[in-house]
Design a protein around this motif. Structure first.
Motif, PDB file in Angstrom:
ATOM      1  N   LEU A  36      -2.798   3.972   3.166  1.00 12.25           N
ATOM      2  CA  LEU A  36      -3.287   4.511   1.907  1.00 12.25           C
ATOM      3  C   LEU A  36      -4.296   5.602   2.231  1.00 12.25           C
ATOM      4  O   LEU A  36      -5.255   5.369   2.959  1.00 12.25           O
ATOM      5  N   ILE A  95      -8.077  -0.353   1.026  1.00 13.24           N
ATOM      6  CA  ILE A  95      -8.326   0.352  -0.237  1.00 13.24           C
ATOM      7  C   ILE A  95      -9.762   0.860  -0.278  1.00 13.24           C
ATOM      8  O   ILE A  95     -10.020   2.004  -0.648  1.00 13.24           O
ATOM      9  N   LYS A 118      -0.955  -5.454   2.611  1.00 15.21           N
ATOM     10  CA  LYS A 118      -1.174  -4.322   3.510  1.00 15.21           C
ATOM     11  C   LYS A 118       0.085  -4.049   4.317  1.00 15.21           C
ATOM     12  O   LYS A 118       0.272  -4.568   5.397  1.00 15.21           O
ATOM     13  N   LEU A 135       0.838  -1.207   0.000  1.00 10.20           N
ATOM     14  CA  LEU A 135       0.000   0.000   0.000  1.00 10.20           C
ATOM     15  C   LEU A 135       0.868   1.251   0.000  1.00 10.20           C
ATOM     16  O   LEU A 135       0.520   2.255  -0.618  1.00 10.20           O
ATOM     17  N   ALA A 179      -5.630  -5.665   2.734  1.00  9.61           N
ATOM     18  CA  ALA A 179      -5.337  -4.606   1.769  1.00  9.61           C
ATOM     19  C   ALA A 179      -6.613  -4.150   1.074  1.00  9.61           C
ATOM     20  O   ALA A 179      -6.806  -2.955   0.839  1.00  9.61           O
TER      21      ALA A 179
END
Length: 83
Positions: free
Chosen positions: A56, A75, A52, A19, A71
């Motif tokens: 982010l 996101i 991850k 990320l 992850a």
């Protein structure tokens, strides 16, 4: 005789992106070609997975790229999507 493990010949075509790498990249849409051009993955990579590691903050749309469950949650929490 000692037992020997099996290592798939297809492993050389897999690669990972974090990320934190996607955050530094700064693109709104990310695909395999963009990651290769940025030098984040090897040129022979065919399968890419986002892991991850890092944070982010921007919304990113992933095209043709897989992600781990953690992850994917990060996101989507940032407003991004996986396609």
């Amino acid at each position: 005789l000692p037992k020997r493990g099996f290592k798939s010949a297809n492993l050389k075509f897999n690669d990972e992106v974090t990320l934190a790498d996607l955050e530094v990249l700064g693109a709104a849409e990310v695909d395999l070609l963009l990651l290769k051009q940025a030098g984040l993955i090897r040129a022979i990579a065919k399968n890419v997975k986002v892991v991850k590691t890092g944070e982010l903050t921007k919304a990113i749309k992933l095209n043709g790229i897989g992600a781990t469950a953690a992850a994917k949650a990060a996101i989507e929490a940032a407003g991004g999507t996986l396609a």
